[in-house]
Write a protein that holds these residues in place. Structure first.
Motif, PDB file in Angstrom:
ATOM      1  N   ALA A  59       2.652  -7.423  -6.618  1.00 25.11           N
ATOM      2  CA  ALA A  59       1.408  -6.676  -6.816  1.00 25.11           C
ATOM      3  C   ALA A  59       1.666  -5.184  -6.997  1.00 25.11           C
ATOM      4  O   ALA A  59       0.890  -4.490  -7.662  1.00 25.11           O
ATOM      5  CB  ALA A  59       0.471  -6.901  -5.632  1.00 25.11           C
ATOM      6  N   ALA A  60       2.760  -4.683  -6.426  1.00 25.17           N
ATOM      7  CA  ALA A  60       3.073  -3.252  -6.540  1.00 25.17           C
ATOM      8  C   ALA A  60       3.508  -2.865  -7.946  1.00 25.17           C
ATOM      9  O   ALA A  60       3.530  -1.677  -8.285  1.00 25.17           O
ATOM     10  CB  ALA A  60       4.159  -2.877  -5.549  1.00 25.17           C
ATOM     11  N   VAL A  61       3.812  -3.837  -8.789  1.00 29.06           N
ATOM     12  CA  VAL A  61       4.160  -3.535 -10.179  1.00 29.06           C
ATOM     13  C   VAL A  61       2.946  -2.941 -10.894  1.00 29.06           C
ATOM     14  O   VAL A  61       3.045  -1.956 -11.625  1.00 29.06           O
ATOM     15  CB  VAL A  61       4.660  -4.806 -10.905  1.00 29.06           C
ATOM     16  N   LYS A  62       1.769  -3.535 -10.657  1.00 26.19           N
ATOM     17  CA  LYS A  62       0.540  -3.051 -11.299  1.00 26.19           C
ATOM     18  C   LYS A  62      -0.146  -1.950 -10.491  1.00 26.19           C
ATOM     19  O   LYS A  62      -0.850  -1.123 -11.047  1.00 26.19           O
ATOM     20  CB  LYS A  62      -0.444  -4.219 -11.491  1.00 26.19           C
ATOM     21  N   ALA A  63       0.018  -1.988  -9.153  1.00 25.94           N
ATOM     22  CA  ALA A  63      -0.645  -0.989  -8.289  1.00 25.94           C
ATOM     23  C   ALA A  63       0.391  -0.413  -7.321  1.00 25.94           C
ATOM     24  O   ALA A  63       0.470  -0.842  -6.170  1.00 25.94           O
ATOM     25  CB  ALA A  63      -1.808  -1.628  -7.541  1.00 25.94           C
ATOM     26  N   PRO A  64       1.186   0.567  -7.734  1.00 30.44           N
ATOM     27  CA  PRO A  64       2.261   1.106  -6.885  1.00 30.44           C
ATOM     28  C   PRO A  64       1.757   1.741  -5.584  1.00 30.44           C
ATOM     29  O   PRO A  64       2.511   1.847  -4.629  1.00 30.44           O
ATOM     30  CB  PRO A  64       2.926   2.170  -7.770  1.00 30.44           C
ATOM     31  N   ARG A  65       0.493   2.086  -5.505  1.00 29.18           N
ATOM     32  CA  ARG A  65      -0.052   2.741  -4.313  1.00 29.18           C
ATOM     33  C   ARG A  65      -0.061   1.829  -3.089  1.00 29.18           C
ATOM     34  O   ARG A  65      -0.145   2.295  -1.961  1.00 29.18           O
ATOM     35  CB  ARG A  65      -1.476   3.223  -4.587  1.00 29.18           C
ATOM     36  N   ILE A  66       0.044   0.508  -3.271  1.00 32.91           N
ATOM     37  CA  ILE A  66      -0.050  -0.420  -2.129  1.00 32.91           C
ATOM     38  C   ILE A  66       1.273  -0.583  -1.391  1.00 32.91           C
ATOM     39  O   ILE A  66       1.299  -1.160  -0.316  1.00 32.91           O
ATOM     40  CB  ILE A  66      -0.565  -1.807  -2.573  1.00 32.91           C
ATOM     41  N   ARG A  67       2.354  -0.052  -1.960  1.00 33.25           N
ATOM     42  CA  ARG A  67       3.682  -0.316  -1.395  1.00 33.25           C
ATOM     43  C   ARG A  67       3.823   0.121   0.059  1.00 33.25           C
ATOM     44  O   ARG A  67       4.224  -0.655   0.908  1.00 33.25           O
ATOM     45  CB  ARG A  67       4.759   0.376  -2.223  1.00 33.25           C
ATOM     46  N   SER A  68       3.502   1.347   0.368  1.00 38.09           N
ATOM     47  CA  SER A  68       3.788   1.873   1.704  1.00 38.09           C
ATOM     48  C   SER A  68       2.847   1.319   2.768  1.00 38.09           C
ATOM     49  O   SER A  68       3.291   0.900   3.835  1.00 38.09           O
ATOM     50  CB  SER A  68       3.739   3.394   1.693  1.00 38.09           C
ATOM     51  N   LYS A  69       1.547   1.295   2.511  1.00 41.05           N
ATOM     52  CA  LYS A  69       0.640   0.867   3.582  1.00 41.05           C
ATOM     53  C   LYS A  69       0.692  -0.637   3.825  1.00 41.05           C
ATOM     54  O   LYS A  69       0.377  -1.092   4.920  1.00 41.05           O
ATOM     55  CB  LYS A  69      -0.788   1.331   3.321  1.00 41.05           C
ATOM     56  N   ASN A  70       1.126  -1.417   2.876  1.00 39.39           N
ATOM     57  CA  ASN A  70       1.217  -2.861   3.088  1.00 39.39           C
ATOM     58  C   ASN A  70       2.515  -3.276   3.776  1.00 39.39           C
ATOM     59  O   ASN A  70       2.703  -4.456   4.058  1.00 39.39           O
ATOM     60  CB  ASN A  70       1.052  -3.610   1.767  1.00 39.39           C
ATOM     61  N   LEU A  71       3.383  -2.324   4.060  1.00 39.23           N
ATOM     62  CA  LEU A  71       4.589  -2.656   4.820  1.00 39.23           C
ATOM     63  C   LEU A  71       4.247  -3.037   6.265  1.00 39.23           C
ATOM     64  O   LEU A  71       5.057  -3.632   6.956  1.00 39.23           O
ATOM     65  CB  LEU A  71       5.577  -1.481   4.812  1.00 39.23           C
ATOM     66  N   ILE A  72       3.047  -2.705   6.705  1.00 38.72           N
ATOM     67  CA  ILE A  72       2.617  -3.109   8.046  1.00 38.72           C
ATOM     68  C   ILE A  72       2.578  -4.631   8.177  1.00 38.72           C
ATOM     69  O   ILE A  72       2.812  -5.179   9.251  1.00 38.72           O
ATOM     70  CB  ILE A  72       1.256  -2.470   8.397  1.00 38.72           C
ATOM     71  N   SER A  73       2.343  -5.316   7.068  1.00 34.39           N
ATOM     72  CA  SER A  73       2.349  -6.781   7.089  1.00 34.39           C
ATOM     73  C   SER A  73       3.751  -7.312   7.401  1.00 34.39           C
ATOM     74  O   SER A  73       3.902  -8.292   8.127  1.00 34.39           O
ATOM     75  CB  SER A  73       1.879  -7.334   5.750  1.00 34.39           C
ATOM     76  N   VAL A  74       4.769  -6.648   6.875  1.00 32.01           N
ATOM     77  CA  VAL A  74       6.149  -7.043   7.149  1.00 32.01           C
ATOM     78  C   VAL A  74       6.477  -6.791   8.620  1.00 32.01           C
ATOM     79  O   VAL A  74       7.171  -7.588   9.266  1.00 32.01           O
ATOM     80  CB  VAL A  74       7.117  -6.287   6.215  1.00 32.01           C
ATOM     81  N   ILE A  75       5.950  -5.703   9.177  1.00 24.19           N
ATOM     82  CA  ILE A  75       6.184  -5.394  10.596  1.00 24.19           C
ATOM     83  C   ILE A  75       5.548  -6.456  11.486  1.00 24.19           C
ATOM     84  O   ILE A  75       6.132  -6.872  12.490  1.00 24.19           O
ATOM     85  CB  ILE A  75       5.660  -3.984  10.920  1.00 24.19           C
ATOM     86  N   PHE A  76       4.351  -6.915  11.138  1.00 26.85           N
ATOM     87  CA  PHE A  76       3.708  -7.982  11.912  1.00 26.85           C
ATOM     88  C   PHE A  76       4.538  -9.258  11.874  1.00 26.85           C
ATOM     89  O   PHE A  76       4.628  -9.984  12.870  1.00 26.85           O
ATOM     90  CB  PHE A  76       2.302  -8.271  11.393  1.00 26.85           C
ATOM     91  N   CYS A  77       5.128  -9.550  10.724  1.00 24.94           N
ATOM     92  CA  CYS A  77       5.984 -10.740  10.625  1.00 24.94           C
ATOM     93  C   CYS A  77       7.224 -10.574  11.501  1.00 24.94           C
ATOM     94  O   CYS A  77       7.658 -11.519  12.169  1.00 24.94           O
ATOM     95  CB  CYS A  77       6.408 -10.971   9.181  1.00 24.94           C
ATOM     96  N   GLU A  78       7.788  -9.391  11.510  1.00 22.81           N
ATOM     97  CA  GLU A  78       9.004  -9.140  12.286  1.00 22.81           C
ATOM     98  C   GLU A  78       8.744  -9.249  13.785  1.00 22.81           C
ATOM     99  O   GLU A  78       9.642  -9.573  14.557  1.00 22.81           O
ATOM    100  CB  GLU A  78       9.550  -7.755  11.952  1.00 22.81           C
ATOM    101  N   ALA A  79       7.503  -9.006  14.197  1.00 19.80           N
ATOM    102  CA  ALA A  79       7.167  -9.100  15.622  1.00 19.80           C
ATOM    103  C   ALA A  79       7.401 -10.499  16.165  1.00 19.80           C
ATOM    104  O   ALA A  79       7.754 -10.656  17.344  1.00 19.80           O
ATOM    105  CB  ALA A  79       5.721  -8.679  15.843  1.00 19.80           C
ATOM    106  N   THR A  80       7.253 -11.530  15.344  1.00 14.79           N
ATOM    107  CA  THR A  80       7.470 -12.887  15.838  1.00 14.79           C
ATOM    108  C   THR A  80       8.934 -13.114  16.218  1.00 14.79           C
ATOM    109  O   THR A  80       9.215 -13.811  17.188  1.00 14.79           O
ATOM    110  CB  THR A  80       7.023 -13.939  14.808  1.00 14.79           C
ATOM    111  N   ALA A  81       9.846 -12.505  15.486  1.00 14.32           N
ATOM    112  CA  ALA A  81      11.263 -12.611  15.850  1.00 14.32           C
ATOM    113  C   ALA A  81      11.531 -11.869  17.153  1.00 14.32           C
ATOM    114  O   ALA A  81      12.318 -12.328  17.996  1.00 14.32           O
ATOM    115  CB  ALA A  81      12.145 -12.064  14.737  1.00 14.32           C
TER     116      ALA A  81
END
Length: 196
Positions: A59-81
Motif C-alpha cells: 500500500a505504501a507504493v501508492k500512498a508513501p505517507r502511511i509507512r511510518s505510522k503503520n509501523l505500530i502494527s508491526v510493534i503490536f505483532c512483535e509484542a506476542t513474541a
C-alpha cells in the motif's frame, strides 16, 4: 514371544498412552511446555508481521505517507513474541532441581512424591502450550487487523485510528493468554526436598 492381531511382537506393544504420560520425565514435560510457549509465540509474531508488512509495503507504493505510522502494527505483532519470552522465563524459574542428596543424575531414590512432580511438569507443559497457542491466534489476528489498517489508511486517513482500536483488541488476546498461563503455573511447584 507372541504376536497380537496387528502383528506386534514386542513386549511393549500392549502398553497404552498412560505409559507415555508417566514414563517421560516431569522436567521433560516442563521443557516441552516452555519450548511450545516460546516457539509458538514467535511463530504467531512472525505470521502477523508477514501479514501486516506485506500489505504495508504494497500500500505504501501508492500512498508513501502511511509507512511510518503503520509501523505500530508491526510493534503490536512483535509484542506476542515478547509475551512468549516473558512466560518462558517465568516457567523456567519454576523448574528447579532438587537440592536433596537422594536425587543423583536424574535418578530418584525412595521417598519422593512423584504425583507432585508430574503435576508440576504437566502444569508447566499446559501453561506453555496455552500461552503459545493464544499467541499464535493473537499474532494472526493482529496481522490481519494491521493489514486492513494499512490498506484502509492508504484509501482514507480518517480510518487509521478506528481500525487501530480493533487491532488493540486483537493484541489483548495475547495478554489474556499470558494471564491464564501465569494462573495455570502458580500451582506448578517442583518439590526440592524429600517428604518426611
Amino acid at each position: 514371544m507372541s504376536s497380537d492381531a496387528s502383528g506386534c511382537q514386542s513386549a511393549y506393544c500392549n502398553q497404552g498412552w498412560s505409559e507415555v504420560l508417566t514414563h517421560m520425565s516431569p522436567y521433560g514435560w516442563g521443557s516441552f511446555g516452555i519450548a511450545f510457549g516460546l516457539g509458538l509465540s514467535v511463530v504467531g509474531a512472525a505470521w502477523g508481521i508477514w501479514l501486516t508488512g506485506s500489505s504495508l509495503v504494497g500500500a505504501a507504493v501508492k500512498a508513501p505517507r502511511i509507512r511510518s505510522k503503520n509501523l505500530i502494527s508491526v510493534i503490536f505483532c512483535e509484542a506476542t513474541a515478547i509475551y512468549g519470552v516473558i512466560m518462558a522465563i517465568v516457567l523456567n524459574g519454576l523448574m528447579k532441581k532438587p537440592e536433596d542428596s537422594s536425587y543423583v543424575d536424574g535418578v530418584f531414590s525412595e521417598g519422593w512424591d512423584y504425583n507432585t512432580w508430574y503435576f508440576a511438569g504437566f502444569g508447566v507443559f499446559c501453561s506453555g502450550l496455552s500461552v503459545g497457542l493464544t499467541n499464535v491466534a493473537s499474532g494472526i489476528s493482529v496481522g490481519v487487523a494491521g493489514s486492513s489498517c494499512a490498506l484502509a489508511d492508504a484509501q482514507d486517513p480518517t480510518l487509521f485510528v478506528k481500525i487501530l482500536i480493533v487491532e488493540i483488541f486483537a493484541s489483548a488476546l495475547g495478554i489474556f493468554g499470558i494471564i491464564v498461563g501465569i494462573i495455570q503455573s502458580n500451582s506448578s511447584q517442583f518439590p526440592d526436598k524429600l517428604i518426611n
